[in-house]
Design an enzyme around this catalytic site. Sequence first.
Site: not given
Length: 387
Positions: A69-71
Amino acid sequence: MGEFRIEGSCDPRFERAKAAFAENFALRHEYGAAVAITIDGKPVVDLWAGHADKARTLPWTRDTIVNVFSATKGLTAICAHRLVDQGRLDLDAPVASYWPEFAQTGKDHIRVRQLLNHRAGLPALRQKQPDDALFDWDVMTAALAAEEPWWVPGTKHGYHALTIGFLVGEVMRRVTGKSVGRYFRDEIAAPLGIDCHIGLDAKDDGRCAQMIQSPAPPPDQVNIFKYAQEHPGSITAKAFFNPGTAMKLGAVNARAWRGAEIPAANGHTNARALARLYGALARGGEVDGIRVLEPSAIARCSTEESSGIDEVLLIPTRFSTGFMLTQPHDQMGPNARSFGHPGAGGSLGFADPEAKIGFGYTMNKMGPYILIDPRARALIDALYASL
């Protein structure tokens, strides 16, 4: 809790980290996960355990990768900073100087750095988008070019949960002629030899872990998704649910999501790759003779550009140009210059330049926490207690 066996390697100095990893399975409802740590570019922890699927029939192996995801935002930010190092991108230039169509609806003065530091005022699209819009680069970038800012750019900050990848990615595409995924592969992943992808080849689906639904947040945790459901016209609702594909695990576990390039949300990788990549940044931007970024870029990565109450997440956040910074209330270790990015559900990669630490944690059982998941927190605390 299912049966699990920890595999991999761990320097004896970091047995506390291994014990914390085991506790995540015993006490914190872990299904499958990996953690990796480098110190001054050298691997000291590389562990994995558990299962890659909800039914617990597939073991998590050394080569298991998972959506982070947002990593993914950290990977995209590294690409942007590399282009700055190469003299091909100016953070203070108007976005429209690279992407002329972006100048619509009063956006002609928005600077490139404002895309990266979440101050551009474009965290969401007002007009309803079909779910499959996330898989269509031209649809998303055209919609963003036509969108009017939600606030006067530069006056506030709000988490550009999905839009940041398309905004920064389109600027990169105009500069390089390459998609973010291809640029990242050619310039960073391949030279470093890391198993890290923005846009996953179908041949790798078989080793990709299945994402598993998060429980509800605890009572003391801000529930932004409940807020979004109660306020469907809010920036928060539009940021996460328009399009709503990223909120549907059935979609996230499917080929269309894995194969697309969504540079804010669909990176697929493992902890080892995150630790090696951030480990390079933690020691001045280079590891094993491979330079990822210049030292001047590392300074940019840890310099605060946005702080305070986030217009989208509704909690205090801090950002540099593209990275989340360590938060006073939710730290990535004790050192002030740490930077990186968490991902929805719990994944995390970060660099600590003061201690020369690169850290990576990946998992498939999602947690309900907005910033640092308790499982990652336990690993971080154990790491620093070992130094």
